[in-house]
Structures are given as structure tokens and as C-alpha cells.
Design a protein around this motif. Structure first.
Motif, short mmCIF file in Angstrom:
data_model
loop_
_atom_site.label_atom_id
_atom_site.label_comp_id
_atom_site.label_asym_id
_atom_site.label_seq_id
_atom_site.Cartn_x
_atom_site.Cartn_y
_atom_site.Cartn_z
N GLU A 315 0.48 -1.10 0.24
CA GLU A 315 0.03 -0.10 0.27
C GLU A 315 1.21 1.03 0.04
OE1 GLU A 315 -3.32 -1.75 2.83
OE2 GLU A 315 -2.62 0.27 3.40
N LEU A 319 1.02 4.30 -3.02
CA LEU A 319 0.26 5.09 -2.55
C LEU A 319 1.36 6.10 -2.80
CD1 LEU A 319 -0.94 7.62 -0.87
CD2 LEU A 319 0.62 6.88 1.68
N VAL A 322 1.96 6.67 -6.98
CA VAL A 322 0.30 7.28 -7.54
C VAL A 322 0.81 9.28 -6.94
CG1 VAL A 322 -1.18 8.10 -6.67
CG2 VAL A 322 -0.74 5.57 -6.57
N SER A 329 1.87 12.50 -11.21
CA SER A 329 1.73 12.24 -9.85
C SER A 329 1.26 13.96 -9.70
CB SER A 329 3.05 11.53 -10.13
OG SER A 329 3.36 9.93 -10.25
N VAL A 390 -8.11 10.62 -6.87
CA VAL A 390 -7.74 10.59 -8.27
C VAL A 390 -8.12 9.87 -9.07
CG1 VAL A 390 -4.82 8.88 -8.25
CG2 VAL A 390 -5.78 10.30 -6.36
N VAL A 395 -4.43 5.18 -10.94
CA VAL A 395 -4.37 3.91 -10.06
C VAL A 395 -4.49 2.94 -10.61
CG1 VAL A 395 -4.72 3.18 -7.76
CG2 VAL A 395 -5.86 5.80 -7.89
N VAL A 451 -8.49 -0.76 -4.31
CA VAL A 451 -8.22 0.04 -5.66
C VAL A 451 -9.68 0.02 -5.43
CG1 VAL A 451 -5.69 0.24 -5.43
CG2 VAL A 451 -7.23 -0.91 -7.19
N ILE A 457 -6.94 5.66 -1.86
CA ILE A 457 -6.01 6.26 -2.28
C ILE A 457 -6.18 7.40 -0.45
CG2 ILE A 457 -4.60 8.13 -3.28
CD1 ILE A 457 -3.51 5.22 -3.55
#
Length: 984
Positions: A315, A319, A322, A329, A390, A395, A451, A457
Motif C-alpha cells: 500500500e 501510495l 501515485v 503524479s 485520484v 492508480v 483500489v 488512496i
């Protein structure tokens, strides 16, 4: 009684294990085609993880948990001294002696923040077990001679070693290494932020050692640390390859572990005590630049959950990617476009090797007063992402990147097996689960489900960043006086020590210096060490099979390779004859080619699109001399990408679209890229100073070397800084953009060829895809003229001035290319001089972190170098003295054989399946055929001592020497005025 136990619990095979170990579990990892097995040594509790793979390059690593409680560098200095002689191998330097008595493909030792590891790799069975014997004895039964501590760690000596009236100075390999390392603002920044992120645990300290603290370490401290930390119960052993695990375990037990009992001492890092509110800090760093403007760094860091939680780890990686992966980004976009600094900090991303992870982001090229505005920018950007969410495609693209990284078989820079071992080591060190760390597929599957929620996110950002009070903001501002104050403090400390010395103590320092020199000059009986010989060297050099593609342009090739479902593609465009201004543009142009917009997509949209398709997408230029004549060159632009097979056609289309429709009209973005390139290049100087000094010393000996120096060397850095400064003028920026667009028009209509690497079943599909690519690209201009460069063959005497506490010295001599009969002997000569003379004189006696010599057959140059070196003139004298040492007597045939083994092991070192194919293609591209490479290797194997003396006499002529030194103003002040002094 049999020594073997048969385990039926193994998934894919019945693993034979040695009776001293208990089998605990195993797991087959389909995506990597490996089986990971876990064992525990019955007597000591040492854990052994074996990665069974169909791979001849076997790897061993033993790591011990090392958790320093200060910044004296005890773990780092111990890493060095452990390798200076052991119980069964009581020679002065078995590690470096084995590097030349071995066919290893990797040998090293690492000191991390809370572990120290000793890895090696070899494709030769005999060699693997030789190295295993030496490594086990070194780690668990080191002699730790006080003189080795003085040499590798630190010591005081009189400036004139035999004159107690002269000033005292500090010496030591690690002391000088860390002076060089901490010359880098990025290293200082990292140590500063970790010091505040971790106020109580071991990460608070600099495990490598702070130069001001290293002299506080005593020999007794070193012994105590060794005895408490270097025990099998505190060790993790990891192996990889196709050797039977039982044989490896039998050696491990017999040679080391059987002599220990289980220790009750449980060494581990505890969780950090968390802050209740954010911490904000401002500190200075040494900066000797003429101007202090735009030299400040701002970084924010957050402490996250434990790294051994595999789901949290995945995760956190998602993160981080992203938020920061590319210019699309959101957090990186905010940092790149901000006027508060020149570019994002190198300290951007996830740090996952410690017990608890940390997330960092920052900017550089700023001012101290922008600290609050920087923090506001970051927090407001994160809050905006939480509120707006996002884009789901972003993602998904980053999940795709994680999957691709799991599937890719690497191994071009470091053995694939060692990369897997290091991927699992942190979990092993922190008593997590290395099997889960290696098999991330279940965590990826879980992530794919998570996700699907658009809040996933944003909720991570809120929980781990916005609502997390354990946050640190560090401002690192330039301090023009800090270097002087540090130097004065060091001198004052040494003067105080000297003032307290009795006559007997002063004489003891003189006697220790004599004893150390005698030890450094002693000839050890290296017959106690195991070795391989030329008889163990494979006769044949194996190459991948190249398949021509007649439906494409001449020179296009396909290689079938076990790429685990990945497709590697390159478009190779011949460089046209270019003006000097166009040549200087090549690095910036090639970098911008994939960083700017394309067609209807702006640069952020293009970065996002690339991320959906490819695991990497980049362009670079390469110019090399011909194998028969370094004065004649050829050059190419290479557009490269890799993708999962499902995306291979889209990647091919992206290649064509990039060449056809690359945009150079995003002027603000171009300015940002130049600024970022400048920061990266400047920050890299002290990390690769020896390579930059060698480039400078060689620059006028061949056209390709000169171009390399001008575009990517010290002169390139100097010109890049000037270019960055000039872009404050919009007219200069417009001119730059127009020049790159014009250069692109010339390059895209040049002759081209294609390279594809992948699984055999994809050959026809890729051949067809690239026929379409070729048709979509412009016709080749009939009046095309290939690149050529002016001939050059002259020497320089240069001092390049920068911010550094140590020196990097280089001396070069004009020689020959690989096709010349002397090239093989010159190549072996580099290893012979390093092994027999330079290592002792430059590193052990001179105190530099490293030094050596090497023949560059592409540029027809022989080069000496030193790395993180306290000396200049003494080192230059040692370079010249190496030849006299060689000529003083006929070289020992055994030592010549060792040098040959070193060269052959580097030639035979394997890469990844795709890397081997690309290396073969590009060698052929520049005229180095497989037959030529085989013949060169055969000539290496037949080099004699007489050959070494002959080529040294012929080519290492002092009057033809070319010298370049990377230093600072004060360290280089005593050099003759004949040197050209150049400020970077």
C-alpha cells in the motif's frame, strides 16, 4: 548415521537438508519461477532461507543485525576490519586477495542502518565453496588486529610520521570515506531527517560514521560490538541458485555454526516512540559555492507502519508511486511546478528498509524563508487530493508498474539472485516473513480489490500523512563557514591531544606508524587461501542467438529470451553529422524526448500514458570509437521501452508516435527539466568523482572521450549550470526549444533499425508490429551523412574545483583499441597493478577509500584513479611508481594468472536474459562482433608477465601523462601553477 534428512513438505521438490538444520516451510512463487525454503539451525537458531532456482549463478549472503548507539561508525568500521584476516586465513587482506583468486561475479560487503551483510556470487561450483569458506571464517572468526583497526577505521599520526614535532593528523580508510560521503548535501540531508524522524532508535545515528565522531571509537568498543553482534543467533543466512541446499548447509554448519551455542541475547530495533505534534528544524550544511542563493533544501518526512507488514508495504509503495512517480503524479507535479525551489528533492519517495517505513518529499534550490510556504504547498496538495480523489487510471497504471517489477528478471547491475535476497533480507532482519516479502502476488491481489474503492488512496493520505503527527520538516541551508569551522575544530582537537602527549606516548605513535607500514609491506603466504586457476575457466564464451529481421531495415534483430512475459523494444537511430552546438544538446534532447508532450498530449498526460503501457520508457545517445581506430566514431540515439506482453503492441505504437510527434513547445517544462538535470548532476559529483576525473583526464585523447566529457562529465556539468542560469531570459529559452525541435527533425529522418527481445512465441507478432512502425516513420533522407568528430590526441593538467572534503585523482595515457595486439595485455595490466601495488599504496598506506587502474579499449586510454583520497601529489607519484614497481622484476606468473582471472570473470559476468541480448546487439552495432570478442578473450587468457612489462614500457610514458584532479581550493593549493584551475 546419514547426514541427510528428507523433507516432504517442499512444494515442488523433495529438499535434502543437512541434519544440523530443521526444515520449517517452503513456497513456490510462480511469477518468479523460484522455490523459497526456510530452515533453522538447531544448535544456534540461525535462520537460513534458500531460493532454489534454475540458475547457475549461485549467491550467498550472511547478514548480522548491527544496531549502533552512536555515530562513531562502529558497524561500518567493523565491516572493513572483519575482512582483514581470520582464524583459518590469517593473512592481512583475504577479501581483496580472494577478489583476484576467484571467478566471482559479485563480491562485496554492505553496512546498512541496522544490518551488515557479506554477499558473493559465482557461476563456478568450486569457486562458490571457496568463497563460502573464506566468508564464513571472516564473519564469525575474524582476528580484528589493532593495526587493521588503525588502518581501516582511524588513527592519529604525525604529519611527518617519524617526526613527533610535526602536527598530528587523522588517518583511516573509513574516516576518509565518510569525509567524502558527507561532502554530499544529499547525504547530509538524509542523515539530518532520519535523526529527527527517529529520535530514540538506532536510525537516529549515522551507521556509516560522522567524521567528527569516528575518532571517538576505541578498539575495545569495536571488540565489544563484534562479540555481541556477530553471533549466528543474530544472523540471517540467504542463498540462491541450483546447488544442493544440503551441501551448502553442511559447509555452513561444519565451518562455522557448529562451534556456537544458541545466544539468549535478542537484538532487535523497537518501534519508535511517536511524536504528538510535528517537528520543524533548520540546520546548516557546508557549502563553498560563490553564491548562497537557491542552495537551500526543504524536506518533509512521515513515519509510517512497519515494513514487515507486507500489505502495508505494498500500500505504501502504491501510495508513493501515485503521488510521486512521474510528472503526472499530483504531488510531484506540485513540487516540479512550484516557484519555491528549482526542482523536487532527491529525498522523494518511500524508505522501506528500516523497521518502520518513512515517506519523504521535498524541494531543492530554495531559500530558508520558503520553509512555511513549502510545507503549506505539500499539505494543501495532499488535502486537495483527498477532496478530489485520484484518477482511477493513474492508480491502475501504478498497480501495473508494481506487477511489472515483480515479474521482471533483472541482474544487469547486480546478480538477479542477490536482488531477490536483498528484497527479502529486511523482513528477515526485522523478524518478519521473507517469503511474503518475495511473493507479493497475494498482496497485489488484495490491493487490486482495495483500489476499486475511490476512497482508498485518499484514506491512506489522510491516515498516514495528513492526520499523522509524527511528521518532520527539515530545512537545510548553506553555510559558507561550516567547512572552515569543522577544520579548525579538528585541528584544535588534534593540537589538544598532542599537547597532552608524553614523550613515551609520542614515540608510541611513531612506532605504531612504523608497525603499520611494515604490516602493509609484508608479503603474506597466500597459499593458505583457496583459489581457482585458468583450468577452471570455461573455454567458450556463450552468446545469445541473434535472429535478423529481413522485413525491417538492415541490422534489425530479434532475440528469444526467458523474459517472464516481458517485451523489450528499442528503436536505434543513427546520429547525423552534427554541429558542436547540436552535440552539446544531445543529453538534454534525449532526456526531453520522453519527458515532454507528444501529439495532442501535454507532458503530464504523456507521462501518465507511458505509465499505463510501459515499465520504463527513455531515450539516450551513445557515441563510441571504432574497434580499429578510436579517432573514428559512430553514434546512435536509442529509444527504449519495456512492457508486459499484453502491452507490447501499444509500446511499439508509442515508439513510433514519440519519434513522429514529440513536442518541444512546452517551454516552462523544458526549463524545469534543465533545472532538475543540473541538481542531479551536481549532487552526483562526490559519489562518482573518480569516474568524472578519469573522463576529464582522458577527454583529449579521443573524440568520443571528449564528447563524453563535454556532455556528461565535469565540463558537461559546468555547461549545464551555465545553461540553467541563462534560461532566466525567455529569449534564450525560446532559442533552446527551437534548437531541440530542429535537432529532432534531423534525427527522426536518419537511418534506423530495431531491436526486440521477448519470449519466442511473440517473435512474429513483434516483427509485424515493427513493420507497421517503420512504415509510420518518415523516409530516410537520401543525403544522410553520419556523425563524425574532430580527431584529438593531447594531454591536460587540470584541477576541477567543487565542494568536497577529499580528492579524486586521475592520470591517463594514450594507448590502443581492442583490435591492437597490445590491448589484451594492457587490460590485464590494470588488474595486475591494482592487485600488486596500487591497492597497498593508494588505499592501505595513502588512506584513500579506493584506487586502481584500467585500460579503456573504446577510447584507447589507460587510466589510473583514486577515490575519496586525502592526498594528491603522493597519489600522482604512486601512479608513476606503479610502472617502476612492475619493471623492477619479472612478474610472478601466479599473480599474472590472478589478474587474468579478474578480467575473465568480468567478461563472463552474466546479466539478465534481456540484458545479455541488448549487450550483444549493441556490441555488434559498434563493430564488436562475437568473433572479435571471443578472440579478445582468448588473447586475455594467454597474457604473460613479459607482455605486461613490454606494454607498460611502450605505452605508460610519463611525458605523455594527462592529469585531472577533482578537489577544493584549499586541498589543491600546493599544486603547481601549470595546472589549469576550473570552477565547476
Amino acid at each position: 548415521m546419514s547426514d541427510l534428512n528428507i523433507s516432504s513438505a517442499s512444494t515442488n521438490s523433495q529438499a535434502e537438508i543437512h541434519q544440523s538444520f530443521d526444515f520449517r516451510r517452503s513456497q513456490w512463487i510462480e511469477s518468479l519461477a523460484i522455490e523459497v525454503m526456510e530452515f533453522e539451525h538447531r544448535q544456534t537458531g540461525a535462520l537460513h532461507y534458500h531460493i532454489q532456482a534454475d540458475n547457475d549463478e549461485n549467491v550467498f549472503l550472511v547478514a548480522v543485525r548491527t544496531m549502533p548507539e552512536d555515530s562513531t561508525g562502529v558497524a561500518h568500521i567493523l565491516e572493513h576490519t572483519v575482512l582483514c584476516g581470520s582464524e583459518r586465513y590469517p593473512v592481512r587482506d583475504p577479501f581483496f586477495m580472494m577478489t583476484r583468486r576467484s571467478l566471482n561475479t559479485f563480491m562485496n560487503a554492505f553496512t546498512s542502518s541496522d544490518w551488515t551483510a557479506y554477499p558473493f556470487a559465482s557461476q563456478n561450483r568450486k569457486d562458490f565453496f571457496n568463497l563460502l569458506d573464506v566468508y564464513l571464517d571472516a564473519v564469525f572468526f575474524s582476528r580484528l588486529d589493532p593495526l587493521d583497526f588503525a588502518q581501516e577505521g582511524h588513527r592519529v599520526e604525525f604529519e611527518d610520521p617519524e617526526n613527533p614535532e610535526s602536527p598530528l593528523v587523522y588517518k583511516g580508510v573509513v574516516f576518509n570515506e565518510m569525509k567524502g560521503a558527507m561532502s554530499s548535501p544529499v547525504s547530509t540531508l538524509w542523515q539530518t531527517i532520519t535523526r529527527y524522524l527517529f529520535p530514540q532508535t538506532t536510525y537516529h545515528h549515522n551507521s556509516g560514521g560522522e567524521p567528527s565522531c569516528i575518532p571517538d571509537l576505541t578498539y575495545d568498543d569495536l571488540l565489544h560490538f563484534y562479540r555481541s553482534h556477530y553471533h549466528p543467533s543474530n544472523a540471517v543466512i540467504m542463498t540462491f541458485g541450483n546447488l544442493p541446499v544440503s551441501e551448502i548447509q553442511e559447509r555452513i554448519d561444519t565451518l562455522a555454526l557448529s562451534r556456537f551455542q544458541r545466544s539468549e541475547l535478542m537484538l532487535q530495533v523497537e518501534d519508535e516512540k511517536r511524536y504528538f505534534s510535528p517537528v520543524r528544524v533548520e540546520e546548516g550544511y557546508a557549502c563553498d559555492q560563490p553564491s548562497m542563493e537557491k542552495q537551500t533544501h526543504h524536506v518533509m518526512g512521515w513515519l509510517l507502519p512497519r515494513s514487515i507488514d507486507t500489505e502495508a508495504l505494498m500500500e505504501a509503495h502504491l501510495l508513493s508511486q501515485v503521488l510521486l512517480d512521474n510528472s503526472s503524479s499530483p504531488l510531484r507535479a506540485a513540487l516540479e511546478s512550484s516557484e519555491l525551489g528549482s526542482s523536487p528533492s532527491p529525498m522523494c519517495g518511500l524508505e522501506d528498509s528500516n523497521r518502520e517505513m518513512s515517506f519523504l518529499c521535498g524541494i531543492e534550490g530554495s531559500e530558508p524563508e520558503h520553509a512555511d510556504a513549502f510545507e503549506t504547498l505539500v499539505l494543501e496538495t495532499l488535502q486537495q487530493i483527498v477532496e478530489d480523489g485520484v484518477d482511477q487510471s493513474m492508480v491502475e497504471a501504478q498497480l501495473h508498474q508494481l506487477e511489472l517489477s515483480q515479474r521482471e528478471i533483472t541482474g544487469d547491475g547486480m546478480p538477479f539472485g542477490l536482488q531477490l535476497i536483498l528484497a527479502g533480507l529486511s523482513a528477515g532482519i526485522h523478524r518478519g516473513d521473507p517469503l511474503k516479502a518475495l511473493n507479493i502476488d497475494p498482496a497485489l491481489e488484495s490491493l487490486r480489490e482495495k483500489v476499486k474503492s475511490p476512497d482508498f488512496i485518499p484514506s491512506l493520505i489522510k491516515r498516514w500523512l495528513l492526520d499523522n503527527p509524527h511528521r518532520v520538516r527539515v530545512t537545510l541551508r548553506p553555510d559558507a563557514e561550516l567547512s572552515v569551522r569543522r577544520e579548525e575544530a579538528e585541528k584544535a582537537r588534534l593540537s589538544a591531544i598532542k599537547a597532552e602527549l608524553s614523550t613515551e606516548q609520542a614515540q608510541a605513535i611513531v612506532e605504531r606508524a612504523k608497525a603499520l607500514e611494515a604490516r602493509q609491506l609484508q608479503i603474506d603466504d597466500d597459499s593458505v587461501l583457496p583459489c581457482v586457476t585458468l583450468e577452471d575457466v570455461p573455454v567458450e564464451l556463450n552468446f545469445p542467438t541473434q535472429v535478423g529481421l529481413p522485413n525491417l531495415s538492415k541490422g534489425s534483430c530479434w532475440y528469444a529470451a526467458g523474459t517472464n512475459g516481458l517485451s523489450y523494444q528499442q528503436v536505434i537511430v543513427e546520429l547525423p553529422d552534427l554541429s558542436e552546438a547540436e552535440l552539446q544538446l544531445l543529453p538534454l534532447y534525449s532526456h526531453c524526448l520522453t519527458e515532454l508532450g507528444c501529439g495532442d498530449r501535454n507532458y503530464r498526460e504523456n507521462q501518465a500514458y507511458q505509465s499505463e503501457i510501459s515499465g520504463s520508457f527513455s531515450a539516450s545517445c551513445s557515441v563510441r570509437g571504432e574497434p580499429e581506430d578510436a579517432q573514428k566514431v559512430s553514434g546512435f540515439l536509442v529509444l527504449s521501452g519495456k512492457a508486459l506482453a499484453v502491452n507490447q503492441h501499444r509500446l511499439a505504437d508509442l515508439m513510433a508516435e514519440t519519434l513522429n510527434a514529440a513536442r518541444f513547445d512546452e517551454h516552462k517544462r523544458i526549463k524545469e527539466i534543465v533545472s532538475q538535470m543540473r541538481s542531479r548532476r551536481v549532487n552526483s559529483i562526490t559519489g562518482r568523482g573518480h569516474a568524472l576525473a578519469m573522463q576529464a583526464a582522458s577527454a583529449n585523447f579521443s573524440p568520443a572521450a571528449k564528447l563524453s566529457h563535454i556532455t556528461s562529465g565535469l565540463e558537461g556539468i559546468r555547461r549545464l549550470k551555465a545553461l540553467d542560469n541563462s534560461l532566466a531570459d525567455n529569449s534564450e529559452l525560446n532559442t533552446l526549444a527551437e534548437s531541440m525541435a530542429a535537432l529532432h527533425q534531423r534525427i527522426k529522418s536518419a537511418p534506423r533499425r530495431y531491436l526486440m527481445v521477448g519470449e519466442a512465441e511473440h517473435q512474429q507478432a513483434m516483427d509485424t508490429a515493427y513493420q507497421q512502425v517503420n512504415q509510420a516513420l518518415p523516409d530516410v533522407h537520401s543525403d544522410f551523412v553520419a556523425i563524425s568528430l574532430p580527431e584529438t590526441r593531447s594531454a591536460v593538467q587540470q584541477i576541477w574545483i567543487t565542494d568536497t572534503q577529499v580528492n579524486f585523482c586521475a592520470m591517463a595515457f594514450p594507448t590502443v583499441t581492442s583490435s591492437h595486439p597490445d590491448a589484451a595485455a594492457l587490460t590485464v595490466l590494470g588488474d595486475y597493478l591494482r592487485n600488486g601495488y596500487l591497492h597497498r599504496s593508494i588505499r592501505e598506506k595513502g588512506g584513500a577509500y579506493g584506487g586502481g587502474a584500467a585500460q579503456d579499449n573504446s577510447d584507447a586510454v589507460f587510466r589510473f584513479y583514486s577515490y575519496r583520497d586525502p592526498r594528491i601529489e603522493g597519489t600522482l607519484a604512486d601512479f608513476l611508481a606503479a610502472k617502476e614497481w612492475l619493471l623492477s622484476e619479472l612478474p610472478d606468473p601466479k599473480k599474472v594468472e590472478e589478474a587474468i582471472l579478474g578480467v575473465v570473470s568480468s567478461i563472463d559476468k552474466p546479466g539478465s536474459p534481456a540484458g545479455e541480448a541488448k549487450k550483444d546487439f549493441h556490441a555488434e552495432l559498434f563493430g564488436r562482433t562475437q568473433e572479435m570478442r571471443k578472440a579478445f578473450r582468448a588473447r586475455i587468457l594467454s597474457v604473460t608477465g613479459e607482455d605486461l612489462q613490454r606494454v607498460a614500457k611502450t605505452w605508460l610514458i610519463p611525458e605523455k601523462q594527462s592529469v585531472a584532479i577533482l578537489s577544493n581550493t584549499k586541498l589543491s593549493s600546493d599544486l603547481p601553477e601549470s595546472y589549469e584551475r576550473i570552477e565547476i
